[in-house]
Design a protein around this motif. Structure first.
Motif, PDB file in Angstrom:
ATOM      1  N   SER A 356       0.829  -1.218   0.000  1.00  0.00           N
ATOM      2  CA  SER A 356       0.000   0.000   0.000  1.00  0.00           C
ATOM      3  C   SER A 356       0.856   1.258   0.000  1.00  0.00           C
ATOM      4  O   SER A 356       0.458   2.256   0.570  1.00  0.00           O
ATOM      5  CB  SER A 356      -0.897   0.096   1.235  1.00  0.00           C
ATOM      6  N   SER A 357       2.010   1.212  -0.601  1.00  0.00           N
ATOM      7  CA  SER A 357       2.845   2.415  -0.597  1.00  0.00           C
ATOM      8  C   SER A 357       3.558   2.583  -1.933  1.00  0.00           C
ATOM      9  O   SER A 357       4.373   1.746  -2.324  1.00  0.00           O
ATOM     10  CB  SER A 357       3.865   2.321   0.535  1.00  0.00           C
ATOM     11  N   SER A 358       3.243   3.683  -2.639  1.00  0.00           N
ATOM     12  CA  SER A 358       3.925   3.932  -3.914  1.00  0.00           C
ATOM     13  C   SER A 358       5.397   4.211  -3.672  1.00  0.00           C
ATOM     14  O   SER A 358       6.238   3.896  -4.510  1.00  0.00           O
ATOM     15  CB  SER A 358       3.366   5.147  -4.643  1.00  0.00           C
ATOM     16  N   THR A 395      -5.900   7.010  -5.959  1.00  0.00           N
ATOM     17  CA  THR A 395      -6.342   7.726  -4.762  1.00  0.00           C
ATOM     18  C   THR A 395      -7.429   8.739  -5.120  1.00  0.00           C
ATOM     19  O   THR A 395      -8.458   8.836  -4.449  1.00  0.00           O
ATOM     20  CB  THR A 395      -5.136   8.424  -4.107  1.00  0.00           C
ATOM     21  N   PRO A 435       3.097   9.426  -0.661  1.00  0.00           N
ATOM     22  CA  PRO A 435       2.905   8.079  -1.215  1.00  0.00           C
ATOM     23  C   PRO A 435       3.098   6.962  -0.185  1.00  0.00           C
ATOM     24  O   PRO A 435       3.916   6.082  -0.362  1.00  0.00           O
ATOM     25  CB  PRO A 435       3.976   8.010  -2.305  1.00  0.00           C
ATOM     26  N   VAL A 436       2.397   7.027   0.890  1.00  0.00           N
ATOM     27  CA  VAL A 436       2.504   6.011   1.946  1.00  0.00           C
ATOM     28  C   VAL A 436       1.103   5.504   2.319  1.00  0.00           C
ATOM     29  O   VAL A 436       0.116   6.139   1.949  1.00  0.00           O
ATOM     30  CB  VAL A 436       3.232   6.564   3.185  1.00  0.00           C
ATOM     31  N   GLY A 438      -2.509   4.719   3.577  1.00  0.00           N
ATOM     32  CA  GLY A 438      -3.583   5.358   4.332  1.00  0.00           C
ATOM     33  C   GLY A 438      -3.688   6.869   4.306  1.00  0.00           C
ATOM     34  O   GLY A 438      -4.491   7.451   5.017  1.00  0.00           O
ATOM     35  N   VAL A 439      -2.883   7.525   3.476  1.00  0.00           N
ATOM     36  CA  VAL A 439      -2.933   8.992   3.497  1.00  0.00           C
ATOM     37  C   VAL A 439      -4.124   9.503   2.714  1.00  0.00           C
ATOM     38  O   VAL A 439      -4.686  10.561   3.000  1.00  0.00           O
ATOM     39  CB  VAL A 439      -1.641   9.589   2.910  1.00  0.00           C
ATOM     40  N   GLY A 440      -4.516   8.719   1.701  1.00  0.00           N
ATOM     41  CA  GLY A 440      -5.623   9.148   0.850  1.00  0.00           C
ATOM     42  C   GLY A 440      -6.862   9.500   1.656  1.00  0.00           C
ATOM     43  O   GLY A 440      -7.560  10.466   1.355  1.00  0.00           O
ATOM     44  N   ASP A 469      -7.024   0.691  -0.058  1.00  0.00           N
ATOM     45  CA  ASP A 469      -5.710   1.329  -0.169  1.00  0.00           C
ATOM     46  C   ASP A 469      -4.786   0.441  -1.006  1.00  0.00           C
ATOM     47  O   ASP A 469      -4.037   0.902  -1.866  1.00  0.00           O
ATOM     48  CB  ASP A 469      -5.143   1.533   1.248  1.00  0.00           C
ATOM     49  N   ARG A 472      -5.950   0.803  -4.631  1.00  0.00           N
ATOM     50  CA  ARG A 472      -5.695   2.086  -5.303  1.00  0.00           C
ATOM     51  C   ARG A 472      -4.204   2.324  -5.503  1.00  0.00           C
ATOM     52  O   ARG A 472      -3.787   2.991  -6.447  1.00  0.00           O
ATOM     53  CB  ARG A 472      -6.359   3.243  -4.560  1.00  0.00           C
ATOM     54  N   THR A 473      -3.366   1.736  -4.617  1.00  0.00           N
ATOM     55  CA  THR A 473      -1.923   1.910  -4.788  1.00  0.00           C
ATOM     56  C   THR A 473      -1.448   1.207  -6.067  1.00  0.00           C
ATOM     57  O   THR A 473      -0.542   1.698  -6.743  1.00  0.00           O
ATOM     58  CB  THR A 473      -1.169   1.396  -3.539  1.00  0.00           C
ATOM     59  N   ASN A 476      -2.153   3.648  -8.714  1.00  0.00           N
ATOM     60  CA  ASN A 476      -1.186   4.749  -8.637  1.00  0.00           C
ATOM     61  C   ASN A 476       0.127   4.379  -9.318  1.00  0.00           C
ATOM     62  O   ASN A 476       0.665   5.132 -10.133  1.00  0.00           O
ATOM     63  CB  ASN A 476      -0.881   5.096  -7.167  1.00  0.00           C
TER      64      ASN A 476
HETATM   65  N1  ASP Z   1      -1.265   4.338  -0.282  1.00  0.00           N
HETATM   66  C1  ASP Z   1      -1.343   5.229  -1.404  1.00  0.00           C
HETATM   67  C2  ASP Z   1      -0.015   5.258  -2.120  1.00  0.00           C
HETATM   68  O1  ASP Z   1       1.012   5.167  -1.536  1.00  0.00           O
HETATM   69  C3  ASP Z   1      -1.764   6.608  -0.999  1.00  0.00           C
HETATM   70  C4  ASP Z   1      -3.178   6.559  -0.464  1.00  0.00           C
HETATM   71  O2  ASP Z   1      -4.112   6.582  -1.287  1.00  0.00           O
HETATM   72  O3  ASP Z   1      -3.361   6.459   0.746  1.00  0.00           O
HETATM   73  O4  ASP Z   1       0.036   5.346  -3.300  1.00  0.00           O
END
Ligand code: ASP
Length: 497
Positions: A356-358, A395, A435-436, A438-440, A469, A472-473, A476
């Motif tokens: 879950s982290s770009s 996201t 890009p970490v 749960g920030v979305g 998450d 969606r990552t 991304n």
């Molecule tokens: N986890 C997503 C990312 O790192 C960001 C997010 O949508 O929380 O790409």
């Protein structure tokens, strides 16, 4: 011929690990009707596992509350919130039997082998994460220095930025479209709404007091770091990108005898980092297995039923963006083959899904785009770090669905103008999203506020956020790579850049 000569390709190993991890996690899942209670009885510390209760009652002044059988998450959250844990009495009702616990010190879910192996997955993600910053710096410096000419850099930079913004706007429009057609919010019952709100309310970032918002001027000011070392230490990607590009361009302005060794040094650093990715990826099947097993084991599947339409809308939108928009972009603008692209990106997608982290996935994405697809360093090293920072199509798409979903549950009708405001705010928010994991969902607060949807509505969707998450990552990361390949495709003479 010995069977041992037969080697399963890494991407297949990772896929097997994903599936096996999910099965392992489902088998050793954490009981959602089980709680481990630690409490004091006559000076003795005791531990008890309670199972299959009908009702749990908290007694004790303002903390009084009754919970029923399937409210494990709500129970744990309520307990955590209680300040004076000594003052409460917990009654566990099972059929005709009632057990009473006083001086309860901890209440927790049970641990299973599937959650116990999570540290292995964490080590894997940490290994990838520590590569991200030095890799971005080294590749960007070499990339910018080898573009040699500020006009070329301006052209590539402008195009990159433009395509990133367009793909994000398309993504959010797909999200809004899916939510307007599927209407997931109208399929949530009043009881389900109340329960979700009750369980997750305290976690929602909605009760942050100060008004959050996007100040574009301040945002631009913040791109310039005061101290590049601080920016690196804090992982502020946009500031790092700014510094590295500036550094790289300026290298071309000094005497060649001095700039050459510097460029060679950073080129060497970048090669070492990419090699380290190869080595770390040998761990990928184990890391992915552990991460997925732990996530599946800990996930409360009952919530899926309630939010199935909402999740369906998000996942359908992400699938359209990933499998229709990007292939079209690659084929028609980038003049390159989507199938080859997707084959090369398999590892990066699996790591994006599990981490879950770009940002953690960036080293793997760079490896795929540079080494498997042969995109030159100057382009990949510039476009991908920028993309991991500012391009978050998945996201933005999810935020579109979530905003409409929450509005629907609250019985609000969003006008066309409000939906357009969502598009604009989500595009800007996705640039500012780190890009970490749960920030979305935190950035979603800004979007909800922009159209006056109550931000505490986030409580409705928190329970499934981790799963979305992950999905969606993947979008991304797939979007970042697709834009890098497309830019390379439009820069016909990129080899001589
Ligand atoms: N986890 C997503 C990312 O790192 C960001 C997010 O949508 O929380 O790409």
């Amino acid at each position: 011929m010995s069977i041992f000569k037969f080697k399963i390709p890494l991407h297949t190993q990772i896929l097997i690990a994903l599936i096996a991890g999910a099965a392992f996690g489902a088998f050793f899942n954490v009981g959602h009707d089980t709680l481990i209670i630690n409490y004091n009885k006559k000076g003795e510390l005791l531990e008890e596992t309670i199972e299959k209760w009908d009702k749990i009652v908290f007694e004790g002044r303002e903390n009084e509350k009754v919970f029923y059988a399937d409210e494990q998450t709500a129970i744990l959250k309520h307990f955590k919130k209680i300040e004076k844990k000594k003052d409460i009495v917990i009654e566990v009702h099972k059929a005709v039997e009632v057990n009473t616990y006083t001086e309860v010190i901890t209440m927790a879910k049970e641990k299973t082998i599937a959650t116990a192996i999570k540290p292995l997955g964490n080590i894997f993600i940490r290994l990838l994460s520590f590569l991200a910053i030095p890799l971005v710096i080294a590749t960007l410096i070499v990339g910018a220095a080898s573009l040699k000419d500020i006009r070329k850099l301006g052209r590539v930079g402008g195009k990159t930025f433009g395509i990133y913004i367009i793909t994000t706007a398309i993504a959010i429009s797909i999200g809004l479209g899916a939510a307007n057609i599927i209407k997931p919010g109208e399929k949530v019952s009043v009881q389900a709404k109340e329960r979700l709100m009750g369980t997750y309310q305290d976690d929602s970032p909605g009760d942050i007091d100060e008004e959050m918002g996007i100040d574009i001027l301040d945002f631009l000011v913040q791109i310039v770091p005061k101290n590049p070392i601080n920016a690196m230490a804090d992982g502020r990607m946009l500031q790092i990108v700014f510094f590295a590009v500036f550094f790289g361009i300026t290298l071309t302005l000094i005497d060649k005898s001095k700039s050459d060794p510097v460029i060679r040094l950073f080129d060497g650093i970048s090669d070492v980092m990419i090699k380290m990715v190869d080595v770390i990826m040998l761990l990928a099947p184990y890391g992915v297995f552990a991460l997925i097993a732990a996530t599946v084991a800990d996930f409360g599947f009952d919530i899926l039923q309630t939010l199935v339409w909402y999740m369906g809308a998000v996942i359908l939108g992400l699938a359209l963006q990933t499998f229709i928009v990007y292939p079209a972009l690659l084929k028609f603008v980038g003049k390159s083959g989507p199938i080859k692209y997707f084959k090369a990106m398999r590892n990066a997608q699996a790591i994006a899904f599990s981490s879950s982290s770009s940002a953690a996935t960036l080293p793997v994405t760079l490896d795929a785009v540079e080494n498997k697809l042969g995109i030159p360093k100057q382009i990949a090293g510039f476009v991908l770090p920028l993309g991991a920072t500012i391009n978050m199509d998945g996201t933005a798409l999810y935020q579109g669905v979530a905003a409409v979903f929450i509005a629907q549950v609250y019985g609000m009708d969003l006008t066309m103008a409000e939906q357009l405001t969502i598009v604009l705010t989500a595009v800007l928010a996705s640039i500012g999203t780190a890009p970490v994991p749960g920030v979305g969902i935190i950035m979603l607060v800004i979007i909800l506020q922009s159209v006056n949807i109550p931000p505490e509505g986030i409580a409705l969707i928190l329970g499934v956020d981790r799963l979305l998450d992950m999905c969606r990552t993947v979008t991304n990361v797939t979007g970042d790579g697709a834009v890098a390949v497309t830019i390379a495709g439009t820069e016909k003479k990129y080899n001589s850049l």
